[in-house]
Design a protein around this motif. Structure first.
Motif, mmCIF file in Angstrom:
data_model
loop_
_atom_site.group_PDB
_atom_site.id
_atom_site.type_symbol
_atom_site.label_atom_id
_atom_site.label_comp_id
_atom_site.label_asym_id
_atom_site.label_seq_id
_atom_site.Cartn_x
_atom_site.Cartn_y
_atom_site.Cartn_z
ATOM 1 N N ARG A 190 2.201 6.202 1.488
ATOM 2 C CA ARG A 190 1.389 5.055 1.941
ATOM 3 C C ARG A 190 0.007 5.181 1.436
ATOM 4 N NH1 ARG A 190 4.176 1.567 4.479
ATOM 5 N NH2 ARG A 190 3.384 0.305 5.978
ATOM 6 N N CYS A 209 -6.306 12.492 -3.983
ATOM 7 C CA CYS A 209 -6.326 11.089 -3.540
ATOM 8 C C CYS A 209 -6.333 10.926 -2.029
ATOM 9 C CB CYS A 209 -5.111 10.342 -4.104
ATOM 10 S SG CYS A 209 -4.830 10.549 -5.855
ATOM 11 N N ASN A 251 -8.561 11.197 0.355
ATOM 12 C CA ASN A 251 -9.672 10.428 0.913
ATOM 13 C C ASN A 251 -10.449 9.785 -0.231
ATOM 14 O OD1 ASN A 251 -9.977 11.043 4.003
ATOM 15 N ND2 ASN A 251 -9.456 12.989 3.041
ATOM 16 N N ARG A 252 -10.692 8.494 -0.083
ATOM 17 C CA ARG A 252 -11.414 7.786 -1.138
ATOM 18 C C ARG A 252 -12.248 6.673 -0.517
ATOM 19 N NH1 ARG A 252 -8.539 6.352 -6.718
ATOM 20 N NH2 ARG A 252 -8.495 8.636 -6.620
ATOM 21 N N ASP A 253 -13.507 6.607 -0.931
ATOM 22 C CA ASP A 253 -14.396 5.536 -0.474
ATOM 23 C C ASP A 253 -14.367 4.401 -1.488
ATOM 24 O OD1 ASP A 253 -15.358 6.835 1.874
ATOM 25 O OD2 ASP A 253 -16.595 8.123 0.601
ATOM 26 N N THR A 254 -14.286 3.178 -1.005
ATOM 27 C CA THR A 254 -14.274 2.010 -1.880
ATOM 28 C C THR A 254 -15.664 1.384 -1.934
ATOM 29 O OG1 THR A 254 -13.719 0.447 -0.116
ATOM 30 C CG2 THR A 254 -11.891 1.580 -1.206
ATOM 31 N N GLN A 288 -14.926 0.586 2.712
ATOM 32 C CA GLN A 288 -13.716 0.944 3.441
ATOM 33 C C GLN A 288 -13.167 2.262 2.910
ATOM 34 O OE1 GLN A 288 -10.595 -1.955 3.257
ATOM 35 N NE2 GLN A 288 -9.333 -0.949 4.798
ATOM 36 N N LYS A 289 -12.840 3.178 3.824
ATOM 37 C CA LYS A 289 -12.283 4.463 3.433
ATOM 38 C C LYS A 289 -10.761 4.357 3.366
ATOM 39 C CE LYS A 289 -13.972 8.391 4.937
ATOM 40 N NZ LYS A 289 -14.199 9.145 3.679
ATOM 41 N N ILE A 290 -10.196 4.843 2.274
ATOM 42 C CA ILE A 290 -8.746 4.848 2.099
ATOM 43 C C ILE A 290 -8.241 6.272 2.291
ATOM 44 C CG2 ILE A 290 -6.852 4.490 0.477
ATOM 45 C CD1 ILE A 290 -8.484 2.303 -0.829
ATOM 46 N N GLN A 291 -7.259 6.446 3.164
ATOM 47 C CA GLN A 291 -6.676 7.753 3.429
ATOM 48 C C GLN A 291 -5.174 7.714 3.152
ATOM 49 O OE1 GLN A 291 -8.338 8.014 7.524
ATOM 50 N NE2 GLN A 291 -9.276 9.930 6.818
ATOM 51 N N LEU A 292 -4.648 8.857 2.781
ATOM 52 C CA LEU A 292 -3.263 8.942 2.329
ATOM 53 C C LEU A 292 -2.433 9.780 3.294
ATOM 54 C CD1 LEU A 292 -1.494 8.229 -0.256
ATOM 55 C CD2 LEU A 292 -1.935 10.563 -0.969
ATOM 56 N N ASP A 333 0.818 -1.208 0.000
ATOM 57 C CA ASP A 333 0.000 0.000 0.000
ATOM 58 C C ASP A 333 0.857 1.267 0.000
ATOM 59 O OD1 ASP A 333 1.061 -0.198 2.501
ATOM 60 O OD2 ASP A 333 -0.822 0.051 3.584
#
Length: 361
Positions: free
Chosen positions: A152, A39, A41-44, A48-52, A8
């Motif tokens: 990450r 990029c 914050n992104r919702d899948t 699941q929320k993906i944060q950078l 990741d």
């Protein structure tokens, strides 16, 4: 340039002469701001929320090329790589952290920062007047100073999976390489001694990769990735890729794992310990990245589990319950391991140490 994918995390590298490092760091900060906006914050689709989070460092780095005519692997090493890993670890979601060295080298008057308690790294709170582009110029490959970001790929044409060379030359669409398939993942971590030199690192990785390939090839295994990154010196090996599937794959993987563990432990200098983990299950096998910077890799929950096991069970060969069961080997080949809390795994199934055939048994 996107230099390396590692799970990741993505390692991005700028090469610049020393006199332009300050301006390059400003450019990197501008890129980081745009990356966070696009990029961060992104919702899948699975909820699941993906944060950078982003870490930045700067300084001298050494480019290493290891392998042979059939396989070549590109790596970088140096204090700047250690610092960018540390900066990324200090960052929280949505943050940008400058390492101590990059803070000393940057255009400090342009930044609003906050010191981290007990650390020399700084958190970037804002900036003004940063450049939107750098002057167009060619940078000599001889420069070994640069700025890198850990958030990450190898150069186009360099592939670690030899079965793909012919298809790539024929320009088959990249999406045709991607599939879900059952594979066995084998992670190897070499714990390097403190203060090891760049020359010794290159020699060690070259010797280790050659030794592993001699063990893996008869079992149809491949080294998919070599990484000098946040987990140290790591090898990802895969069994069961397209055209390389064998019956009793788990046994082939376990036998390779114990041979790699014993060979690396006894024949490689400059290492303190070896950790090997084996898991089996469905994974995405295919191309990741941009059309100009991409690589063939394997991604999935079982791959992540192997990486976690490699870290949490050091100095031995570990395997998951699926590998244990599908091998159909007698129970005395294994020892049950104590359960440990691992990131992203609330209740992992029973894990085992693979001991192989011993004199006692």
């Amino acid at each position: 340039d996107v230099f390396k994918f590692a799970g990741d995390a993505v390692l991005v590298l700028w090469r610049a002469p020393p006199r332009e490092l300050a301006k390059t760091i400003s450019l990197v900060l501008q890129c980081s701001r745009q990356i966070q906006r696009k990029c961060g914050n992104r919702d899948t689709h699975v909820g699941q929320k993906i944060q950078l989070k982003i870490g930045i460092s700067a300084g001298p780095m050494d480019l290493l090329v290891v392998g042979d005519r059939r396989r070549q692997y590109f790596l970088i090493c140096g204090e700047a790589l250690d610092e960018v890993c540390e900066a990324e670890e200090l960052a929280n979601a949505g943050e940008v952290i400058l390492s101590a060295t990059s803070w000393e080298l940057c255009e400090q008057h342009r930044l609003r920062t906050r010191r981290l308690a007990g650390k020399r790294a700084v958190k970037v709170g804002g900036w003004h007047g940063l450049p939107v582009a750098m002057p167009s110029r060619r940078v000599s490959p001889g420069y070994r100073h640069g700025t890198d970001v850990l958030a990450r790929t190898p150069r186009p044409g360099w592939w670690s999976h030899p079965a793909l060379v012919f298809q790539l030359d024929d320009r088959v669409p990249l999406d045709l390489f991607s599939e879900l398939r059952p594979v066995t993942s084998l992670f190897v971590q070499l714990h390097l001694t403190a203060g090891i030199s760049t020359v010794d690192i290159r020699t060690l990785i070259h010797d280790a990769s050659r030794m592993m390939l001699e063990i893996l090839c008869p079992h149809k295994g491949e080294i998919n990735k070599i990484v000098l990154f946040d987990k140290g010196c790591m090898f990802l090996c895969v069994f069961g890729l397209s055209g390389e599937k064998l019956p009793y794959e788990s046994i082939h993987a376990l036998q390779s794992a114990i041979q790699i563990f014993n060979s690396c432990s006894t024949m490689l200098l400059e290492i303190e310990a070896v950790s090997v983990a084996v898991t089996s299950g469905m994974a995405f096998c295919g191309v990741t990245g941009h059309p100009l910077r991409h690589e063939y890799t394997v991604i999935g929950q079982k791959v992540n589990l192997a990486a976690r096991m490699m870290v949490h069970y050091p100095g031995l060969v570990s395997c998951d319950a699926v590998t244990y069961a599908s091998s159909r080997l007698p129970p005395y080949y294994f020892k049950e391991l104590l359960e440990k809390k691992m990131k992203g795994l609330s209740h992992p199934a029973t894990l085992y140490q693979y001991v192989g055939i011993t004199e006692k048994r």
